[in-house]
Design a protein around this motif. Structure first.
Motif, PDB file in Angstrom:
ATOM      1  N   TYR A   1      57.569 -77.248 -25.129  1.00  0.00           N
ATOM      2  CA  TYR A   1      57.705 -78.306 -24.129  1.00  0.00           C
ATOM      3  C   TYR A   1      59.050 -78.142 -23.429  1.00  0.00           C
ATOM      4  CZ  TYR A   1      60.939 -81.151 -26.969  1.00  0.00           C
ATOM      5  OH  TYR A   1      62.013 -81.618 -27.672  1.00  0.00           O
ATOM      6  N   ASP A   2      59.159 -78.726 -22.237  1.00  0.00           N
ATOM      7  CA  ASP A   2      60.340 -78.571 -21.398  1.00  0.00           C
ATOM      8  C   ASP A   2      60.638 -77.075 -21.187  1.00  0.00           C
ATOM      9  OD1 ASP A   2      60.397 -81.278 -21.326  1.00  0.00           O
ATOM     10  OD2 ASP A   2      62.279 -81.529 -22.391  1.00  0.00           O
TER      11      ASP A   2
ATOM     12  N   ASP B   1      53.725 -80.061 -16.433  1.00  0.00           N
ATOM     13  CA  ASP B   1      54.470 -80.726 -17.504  1.00  0.00           C
ATOM     14  C   ASP B   1      53.707 -80.659 -18.816  1.00  0.00           C
ATOM     15  OD1 ASP B   1      56.556 -82.074 -18.724  1.00  0.00           O
ATOM     16  OD2 ASP B   1      55.831 -84.064 -18.180  1.00  0.00           O
TER      17      ASP B   1
ATOM     18  N   SER C   1      49.345 -82.353 -24.606  1.00  0.00           N
ATOM     19  CA  SER C   1      49.912 -82.840 -23.350  1.00  0.00           C
ATOM     20  C   SER C   1      49.724 -84.334 -23.179  1.00  0.00           C
ATOM     21  CB  SER C   1      49.282 -82.096 -22.170  1.00  0.00           C
ATOM     22  OG  SER C   1      49.711 -80.752 -22.140  1.00  0.00           O
TER      23      SER C   1
ATOM     24  N   ARG D   1      52.600 -79.777 -22.707  1.00  0.00           N
ATOM     25  CA  ARG D   1      53.255 -79.925 -23.992  1.00  0.00           C
ATOM     26  C   ARG D   1      52.299 -79.458 -25.078  1.00  0.00           C
ATOM     27  NH1 ARG D   1      55.456 -86.084 -22.774  1.00  0.00           N
ATOM     28  NH2 ARG D   1      56.431 -85.526 -20.792  1.00  0.00           N
TER      29      ARG D   1
ATOM     30  N   VAL E   1      58.641 -84.593 -29.094  1.00  0.00           N
ATOM     31  CA  VAL E   1      58.354 -85.262 -27.823  1.00  0.00           C
ATOM     32  C   VAL E   1      58.401 -86.776 -28.000  1.00  0.00           C
ATOM     33  CG1 VAL E   1      56.529 -85.694 -26.123  1.00  0.00           C
ATOM     34  CG2 VAL E   1      57.001 -83.353 -26.855  1.00  0.00           C
TER      35      VAL E   1
END
Length: 388
Positions: free
Chosen positions: A241-242, A305, A131, A307, A360
């Motif tokens: 992610y996302d 958020d 993250s 990751r 990312v």
């Protein structure tokens, strides 16, 4: 051409030893056909080292770092070199002793999992696993984390928090506020620690006072949570992610009372318990509950958020009501044991985490970081008021 992966572990944290174990596991299991490993160890004083001696666990047990070299990194944009420290190579001459293409942080707790080291990697503009600064710091701070979970309508236990300074200045006021808003039993926790360090259970005012006195040794922010009676702990990892997220198997730690101690998590985790393992994977829960946990795990991951690969810990009460307990953005042993049952080996898990980090990074590189505005020609200084 193989990439150089800098595995960073150790750190100035009470979870220093746990981080060493995670770092060594990553270095042992990484795909050697795809990556060359560059070990980077941060000792408890905050000094950075690299060298072949860092691959051997016995050297950490006996504090033997002869086959290592003290290094430093530069926060300069796109400088991925490892430098010998200046007092060994001269103040105006930096000796390059290695280079990395991507960082795999394996630091747990403060000064590593809390966004601090991620900030350094952002300044360097180097790809790194896990993250980002914001998600790491929010995931580490139990108060901010719960505030965000609450704002996203995720199920959490009732809580209250305060600063250490307020406790020292007006203990009675804090005690009355806690007892007015929450009922015993309670859990007392430092806001920014993991591995169950500094956590206590209170059943009355005396044990509450004792618990707070322990917690304030570790952090200036203290959180008090309503305890769930006789809960089951269920953990689930999320990777991606996302919107591209997937969940691991669920686990249920066994043989714990109230909460998992440091020893339960790291010393006894592989020991036998009652004829079985210390953790049951997959957890013995109904499919409906499992699906709900998986859904909430993804929502929790997205809420901060997240990751990479994170583990979300849940509490299940006697009526099977689910509560999010916390999220671990860099779980011990990167929670490889939760993915094996889904056909993802330790090596594959590392590969996927690195792949996510690179995606990312590529996504971030699409952002604009400068804007030509001709601003200087519109502002005047030197005794005159600047006008735009």
């Amino acid at each position: 051409m193989k990439k150089n992966v800098g595995v960073v572990f150790g750190g100035r944290s009470v979870e220093h030893e746990v981080s060493i174990i995670t770092g060594l596991q990553i270095m042992e299991n990484i795909d050697k056909d795809k990556y060359d490993v560059v070990p980077i160890y941060i000792n408890k004083e905050g000094k950075w080292f690299t060298g072949n001696g860092l691959f051997d666990f016995e050297n950490f047990k006996h504090n033997n770092f002869e086959d290592t070299e003290e290094i430093m990194v530069s926060p300069r944009h796109n400088d991925f070199n490892l430098y010998a420290i200046p007092n060994k190579s001269g103040l105006f001459r930096k000796k390059i002793v290695g280079k990395v293409d991507i960082i795999f942080p394996a630091i747990h707790g403060t000064n590593g999992e809390d966004g601090t080291i991620q900030g350094l990697f952002e300044l360097m503009n180097i790809p790194y696993v896990g993250s980002n600064v914001l998600a790491s710091s929010v995931g580490m701070d139990k108060i901010l984390m719960k505030d965000i979970f609450k704002s996203n309508n995720l199920p959490i236990v009732d809580y209250i928090w305060f600063y250490r300074s307020k406790w020292i200045e007006n203990r009675e006021e804090v005690l009355e506020e806690i007892e007015n808003k929450l009922k015993y039993p309670l859990f007392i926790k430092p806001a920014n620690l993991g591995s169950s360090v500094g956590i206590s259970k209170a059943i009355d005012r005396n044990s509450l006072i004792n618990g707070v006195e322990i917690a304030i040794r570790y952090d200036r922010k203290i959180i008090i949570e309503k305890a769930i009676e006789n809960p089951r702990e269920i953990n689930c990892a999320v990777m991606g992610y996302d919107e591209n997220l997937k969940t691991s198997l669920c686990e249920e730690p066994l043989g714990w009372q109230e909460f998992l101690s440091y020893e339960d998590k790291y010393v006894n985790s592989n020991a036998k318990y009652g004829g079985g393992e210390r953790r049951r994977i997959p957890a013995d829960i109904e499919d409906e509950i499992r699906k709900e946990i998986e859904t909430i795990a993804k929502k929790s991951f997205k809420a901060i958020d997240g990751r990479g690969n994170a583990r979300i810990d849940f509490l299940l009460d006697q009526k099977n009501k689910i509560y999010v307990n916390e999220i671990n953005t860099m779980p011990g042993s990167i929670a490889y044991y939760l993915w094996e049952g889904k056909g993802i080996s330790f090596k594959q898990l590392i590969n996927e985490m690195i792949d996510i980090a690179l995606k990312v990074y590529d996504e971030k590189e699409k952002n604009m970081y400068s804007y030509d505005a001709d601003l200087f020609n519109k502002i005047h200084f030197g005794g005159k008021t600047g006008k735009m």
